[in-house]
Write a protein that holds these residues in place. Sequence first.
Motif, PDB file in Angstrom:
ATOM      1  N   SER A 169       0.804  -1.222   0.000  1.00  0.00           N
ATOM      2  CA  SER A 169       0.000   0.000   0.000  1.00  0.00           C
ATOM      3  C   SER A 169       0.836   1.271   0.000  1.00  0.00           C
ATOM      4  O   SER A 169       0.291   2.368   0.204  1.00  0.00           O
ATOM      5  CB  SER A 169      -0.937   0.012   1.224  1.00  0.00           C
ATOM      6  N   TYR A 170       2.142   1.134  -0.227  1.00  0.00           N
ATOM      7  CA  TYR A 170       3.008   2.306  -0.300  1.00  0.00           C
ATOM      8  C   TYR A 170       3.033   2.777  -1.749  1.00  0.00           C
ATOM      9  O   TYR A 170       3.493   2.059  -2.643  1.00  0.00           O
ATOM     10  CB  TYR A 170       4.412   1.968   0.182  1.00  0.00           C
ATOM     11  N   ARG A 203       1.581   9.542  -0.486  1.00  0.00           N
ATOM     12  CA  ARG A 203       2.184   8.239  -0.777  1.00  0.00           C
ATOM     13  C   ARG A 203       1.694   7.148   0.159  1.00  0.00           C
ATOM     14  O   ARG A 203       1.936   5.961  -0.057  1.00  0.00           O
ATOM     15  CB  ARG A 203       3.720   8.342  -0.681  1.00  0.00           C
ATOM     16  N   LEU A 204       0.986   7.568   1.204  1.00  0.00           N
ATOM     17  CA  LEU A 204       0.520   6.617   2.218  1.00  0.00           C
ATOM     18  C   LEU A 204      -0.786   7.132   2.808  1.00  0.00           C
ATOM     19  O   LEU A 204      -0.926   8.329   3.067  1.00  0.00           O
ATOM     20  CB  LEU A 204       1.585   6.494   3.316  1.00  0.00           C
ATOM     21  N   PHE A 259      -1.138  -2.299   8.170  1.00  0.00           N
ATOM     22  CA  PHE A 259       0.281  -1.965   8.263  1.00  0.00           C
ATOM     23  C   PHE A 259       0.869  -2.552   9.548  1.00  0.00           C
ATOM     24  O   PHE A 259       0.206  -2.601  10.584  1.00  0.00           O
ATOM     25  CB  PHE A 259       0.497  -0.449   8.281  1.00  0.00           C
TER      26      PHE A 259
END
Length: 270
Positions: free
Chosen positions: A23-24, A110-111, A190
């Motif tokens: 997921s990055y 980005r996250l 995460f």
Amino acid sequence: MALSGEDAGETIDIVEPAVRMGSYLAEVQPVEDAAGLIFLLWAIQQPTIARPNAFVRQSSMELRLDACGHQITIVQTPSSMSNPGVTGAVMWDSGIVLTKFLESAVDSGRLVLQGSKVVELGSGCGLVGCAAALLGARVVLTDLPDRLKLLKKNVEVNVKERNARGSAEVCELNWGDDLDAELTEPPPDFVVGSDVVYSEAAVVDLLSTLRQLSASCTTIFLAGELRNDAVLEYFLEAAMEDFLIGHVDQSQWHPDYRSQRVAILVLVKK
């Protein structure tokens, strides 16, 4: 970036096309060869000549850091450092770097941590987990039983007493043990950890826990200080049996919190 090195006449190729992992939402350098990454980190990055503890004061009772829209206050217990094996009583640079990396990654898109489930391993003082909660995640911070009092205090001050976007709970966890449903159901989006790769003896149990925590939806971020190349290489070689691994270039870190002594890795289950 193309890099190669020579050792005893042999060329070590550490060049692989950058890819996205989990997921990055940015490209990282895939780690296909543990020795290649070790060469990159020690021969090119040269951590031993960089100043240690650039972002922390381990003799202080408190560490304060502006992050995630708040001034985070982390209580430390420097006196505990005299006890053998106790390292989580104070902050280390890798925890600061990972915290600011997460903040920067969220700010840049980005996250996405809002609403996600995050498990922090080896939380210690709890800075990274608290920051993830302030960024909107539902965080479970974990550590050994004798570390939980300090951890709970820092969670109370920085998450529960503030208008945090997310939430944080503290849970006992011994690596290698069977995990409570609280950690695995549903599986975390995460998993984060700083300075969790510190001895060969702990690698097997750490990887057992990472495997139990990981599902197809799980992205792992590990930050660590570069102290022992043999331990890191042992971890990488063992981890590559079950995980895809990426190295996050420092250009993607927070610009004010970069250190030649620290590396950030991304792992996703194969």
